[in-house]
Design an enzyme around this catalytic site. Structure first.
Site, PDB file in Angstrom:
ATOM      1  N   ARG A   1       3.230   7.686  -0.008  1.00 48.79           N
ATOM      2  CA  ARG A   1       4.223   8.750  -0.127  1.00 48.79           C
ATOM      3  C   ARG A   1       5.139   8.594  -1.339  1.00 48.79           C
ATOM      4  O   ARG A   1       5.422   9.569  -2.041  1.00 48.79           O
ATOM      5  CB  ARG A   1       5.086   8.775   1.139  1.00 48.79           C
ATOM      6  CG  ARG A   1       6.072   9.927   1.203  1.00 48.79           C
ATOM      7  CD  ARG A   1       7.139   9.693   2.288  1.00 48.79           C
ATOM      8  NE  ARG A   1       6.559   9.236   3.525  1.00 48.79           N
ATOM      9  CZ  ARG A   1       6.163  10.037   4.515  1.00 48.79           C
ATOM     10  NH1 ARG A   1       6.317  11.328   4.415  1.00 48.79           N
ATOM     11  NH2 ARG A   1       5.627   9.521   5.606  1.00 48.79           N
TER      12      ARG A   1
ATOM     13  N   ARG B   1       3.619  19.313   8.223  1.00 46.07           N
ATOM     14  CA  ARG B   1       4.634  18.309   8.553  1.00 46.07           C
ATOM     15  C   ARG B   1       5.863  18.854   9.281  1.00 46.07           C
ATOM     16  O   ARG B   1       6.359  18.210  10.213  1.00 46.07           O
ATOM     17  CB  ARG B   1       5.032  17.504   7.311  1.00 46.07           C
ATOM     18  CG  ARG B   1       3.837  16.731   6.713  1.00 46.07           C
ATOM     19  CD  ARG B   1       4.239  15.738   5.634  1.00 46.07           C
ATOM     20  NE  ARG B   1       4.931  14.588   6.196  1.00 46.07           N
ATOM     21  CZ  ARG B   1       6.229  14.430   6.195  1.00 46.07           C
ATOM     22  NH1 ARG B   1       7.011  15.325   5.608  1.00 46.07           N
ATOM     23  NH2 ARG B   1       6.783  13.378   6.751  1.00 46.07           N
TER      24      ARG B   1
ATOM     25  N   CYS C   1      -0.622  32.887  12.688  1.00 41.21           N
ATOM     26  CA  CYS C   1      -0.261  33.572  13.932  1.00 41.21           C
ATOM     27  C   CYS C   1       0.348  32.607  14.922  1.00 41.21           C
ATOM     28  O   CYS C   1      -0.270  32.268  15.930  1.00 41.21           O
ATOM     29  CB  CYS C   1      -1.490  34.224  14.530  1.00 41.21           C
ATOM     30  SG  CYS C   1      -1.919  35.675  13.620  1.00 41.21           S
TER      31      CYS C   1
ATOM     32  N   GLU D   1       0.829  -1.215   0.000  1.00 48.19           N
ATOM     33  CA  GLU D   1       0.000   0.000   0.000  1.00 48.19           C
ATOM     34  C   GLU D   1       0.859   1.259   0.000  1.00 48.19           C
ATOM     35  O   GLU D   1       0.841   2.023   0.963  1.00 48.19           O
ATOM     36  CB  GLU D   1      -0.892   0.012   1.239  1.00 48.19           C
ATOM     37  CG  GLU D   1      -1.878  -1.116   1.290  1.00 48.19           C
ATOM     38  CD  GLU D   1      -2.557  -1.262   2.646  1.00 48.19           C
ATOM     39  OE1 GLU D   1      -3.588  -1.932   2.713  1.00 48.19           O
ATOM     40  OE2 GLU D   1      -2.038  -0.716   3.643  1.00 48.19           O
TER      41      GLU D   1
ATOM     42  N   TYR E   1       6.125  17.041  12.701  1.00 46.89           N
ATOM     43  CA  TYR E   1       7.158  15.987  12.771  1.00 46.89           C
ATOM     44  C   TYR E   1       8.583  16.534  12.732  1.00 46.89           C
ATOM     45  O   TYR E   1       9.531  15.744  12.662  1.00 46.89           O
ATOM     46  CB  TYR E   1       7.031  15.023  11.577  1.00 46.89           C
ATOM     47  CG  TYR E   1       5.657  14.485  11.297  1.00 46.89           C
ATOM     48  CD1 TYR E   1       4.990  13.690  12.223  1.00 46.89           C
ATOM     49  CD2 TYR E   1       5.028  14.751  10.087  1.00 46.89           C
ATOM     50  CE1 TYR E   1       3.736  13.173  11.941  1.00 46.89           C
ATOM     51  CE2 TYR E   1       3.777  14.234   9.797  1.00 46.89           C
ATOM     52  CZ  TYR E   1       3.129  13.454  10.732  1.00 46.89           C
ATOM     53  OH  TYR E   1       1.891  12.952  10.444  1.00 46.89           O
TER      54      TYR E   1
ATOM     55  N   TYR F   1       0.772  13.924   1.904  1.00 47.76           N
ATOM     56  CA  TYR F   1       0.540  14.442   3.253  1.00 47.76           C
ATOM     57  C   TYR F   1       0.694  15.964   3.330  1.00 47.76           C
ATOM     58  O   TYR F   1       1.026  16.511   4.372  1.00 47.76           O
ATOM     59  CB  TYR F   1       1.435  13.724   4.272  1.00 47.76           C
ATOM     60  CG  TYR F   1       1.283  12.225   4.217  1.00 47.76           C
ATOM     61  CD1 TYR F   1       0.086  11.629   4.596  1.00 47.76           C
ATOM     62  CD2 TYR F   1       2.306  11.406   3.729  1.00 47.76           C
ATOM     63  CE1 TYR F   1      -0.080  10.250   4.505  1.00 47.76           C
ATOM     64  CE2 TYR F   1       2.138  10.026   3.642  1.00 47.76           C
ATOM     65  CZ  TYR F   1       0.942   9.454   4.036  1.00 47.76           C
ATOM     66  OH  TYR F   1       0.773   8.099   3.938  1.00 47.76           O
TER      67      TYR F   1
END
Ligand code: LLP
Length: 481
Positions: free
Chosen positions: A334, A378, A409, A331, A382, A439
């Site tokens: 990315r 991201r 902000c 599957e 992360y 993503y």
């Protein structure tokens, strides 16, 4: 960057060096495959100049190189098919829609021979309404809704191809929904092997402390593992057709060793079930997670390498357990969508900020763009690193250490922590951030009530809008006053 000569960058190409020493021609990774620096210093992708695209569509804008995305899907499909065929085994790919899904992308992936992996009512409905054959759609989720299950079990002629069960309670739940609808459900069981991967390493812990799947390891010696208990429960329900076992070990994986280790664990449980019940399930799904290059100089996981190594691991594990080689599925999300996409922004405020004595830099140039953490969460979520370049022009100005920040902000609203940009970067410059195809849009928010950017595909000089840009009017339309 590639060499200044000996390459083919299309009709507009001329091989002289540009101001700032940047060669014209293909940009190479981490940019989409068709990205070229044109003779005027601007960048084109899919034969479409990014300045012209920005002028016509506005910024921020997600841009997908359709050819690159299709080629990535096809390359993985071919590498897997060849590697498994050498051992007489079949393999199937399901594009993980969570990376980025819209109807056009679902159709592209179907045309390239992939099924679609979904994880919500929205993803499932999108895949089905794109006309994807229901038999080639899968549904995941650790807390599926009744609506999701009902759609999954009634779509197409006989329901979707696979529902991946994630817990013991879900066994009876899905069987009961199937019984109520008078249908049978094709299911897999998501198992956890203790193998976790991502980045450059994999670890095998043997125990689990996370929400997905059921462990293949018994809690106490002598007991059945939670996975085996659930598999026996599935076989006890006539409404369920057990297709096989599923394992997803992580994301952004650059070392195939994790897949080898997980495959061996999964094949061991498959053999254990066969020994106990005589049922040898036909399929093993090894999930997604193939890593990509986000920065210049980084490498991506080579499709042929991952295909050969996983095929060998599956075949060896089957031989060791004395069982037939299963059909295998994957599957990937990315590795297909990520590098094919970029985000186009317009530079606004540029602000030099003096750093305290003793800092690694005397000064940092803060370059504000017209998007930010709303369209790419991201980096904030992360600590993900990205690369950015000016794509409207080249510059002879010296590089300075810059930080690309958004317009939200929040001081953590950073899109690129550290990148060298020409010192003359200024308001109105067009800036692209690479590898945002996965993503990016799929995790976008409307924080600060900033509308989410649209998505366009570029291919052979043609622009195809895929997802319309949101407007403030769209946001207000949800507001009941
Ligand atoms: N299959 C399952 C069951 C998954 O959970 C995932 C990703 C995939 C396939 C696709 O993995 P890929 O090939 O895209 O690595 N939001 C995070 C990634 C979360 C991935 C969750 N599951 C990020 O932005 O890095």
């Amino acid at each position: 960057m590639t060499a200044t000569s000996g390459h083919d960058a299309g009709p507009a190409h001329d091989s002289r060096d540009l101001p700032g020493g940047l060669p014209d021609g293909p940009l190479g990774l981490p940019w989409p495959r068709t990205a070229v620096r044109r003779a005027d210093g601007s960048v084109a992708v899919g034969g479409v100049g990014l300045p012209e695209l920005a002028a016509a569509q506005g910024t921020p804008l997600y841009v997908v190189d359709e050819r690159d995305m299709r080629e990535r899907a096809a390359a993985l499909r071919d590498a897997m098919t060849t590697a498994f065929a050498e051992h007489g085994a079949e393999v199937e790919l399901f594009y993980a829609g969570k990376a980025f899904l819209c109807r056009a992308v679902a159709r592209w992936m179907s045309q390239e021979g992939l099924g679609i992996d979904t994880a919500s009512l929205g993803e499932l409905t999108t895949a089905l309404s794109a006309g994807v054959d229901a038999a080639r759609v899968g549904l995941h989720g650790n807390n599926k809704s009744d609506e999701e299950l009902e759609l999954a079990l009634t779509a197409g002629d006989t329901g979707i191809g696979r529902v991946v069960l994630d817990s013991l309670v879900e066994v009876d739940r899905v069987a009961d929904v199937a019984a109520g609808l008078g249908v049978r459900a094709r299911v897999m069981l998501r198992v956890t092997t203790g193998v976790h991967a991502g980045g450059h390493e994999y670890i095998s812990t043997g125990h689990e402390d996370q929400k997905f799947g059921l462990s293949v390891h018994p809690a106490r010696p002598g007991e059945d593992s939670p996975a085996l208990t659930a598999l026996l429960a599935i076989l006890a329900r006539p409404e369920l057709d057990l297709l096989g076992l599923h394992s997803h070990i992580g994301s952004q994986i650059l070392d195939p060793a994790g897949f080898d280790a997980a495959a061996r664990e999964v094949l061991r449980v498959r053999a254990e079930l066969a020994e106990r019940t005589g049922v040898l399930v036909p399929e093993v799904d090894l999930g997604g997670g193939f890593g990509v290059a986000y920065l210049p100089g980084e490498v991506e996981l080579d499709p042929e390498r991952i295909a050969k190594e996983t095929a060998a691991a599956v075949v060896e594990a089957a031989a060791e357990t004395g069982t037939a080689v299963p059909r295998v599925s994957f599957e990937p999300g990315r590795s297909i969508a990520g590098p094919a996409g970029l985000t186009l922004y317009t530079v606004g405020t540029v602000k030099p900020v003096r750093l305290p004595e003793g800092s690694e830099l005397a000064e940092r140039l803060y370059v504000s763009i017209d998007g930010g953490m709303g369209d790419n969460i991201r980096p904030a979520l992360y600590g993900a690193a990205y690369h950015a370049e000016l794509v409207g022009r080249t510059s002879g100005a010296p590089p300075v250490r810059a930080r690309v920040v958004g317009k939200h902000c929040e001081s953590g609203d950073i899109v690129v922590h550290d990148v060298d940009l020409p010192a003359d970067v200024h308001a109105g410059d067009l800036l692209a951030v690479a590898v945002t195809g996965a993503y990016g849009r799929s995790m976008a928010s409307t924080y600060n009530l900033l509308p989410r950017p649209g998505v366009v595909a570029v291919r052979d000089g043609e622009v195809t809008p895929l997802v319309r840009r949101e407007s403030v009017a769209d946001l207000l339309a949800l507001d009941l006053g």
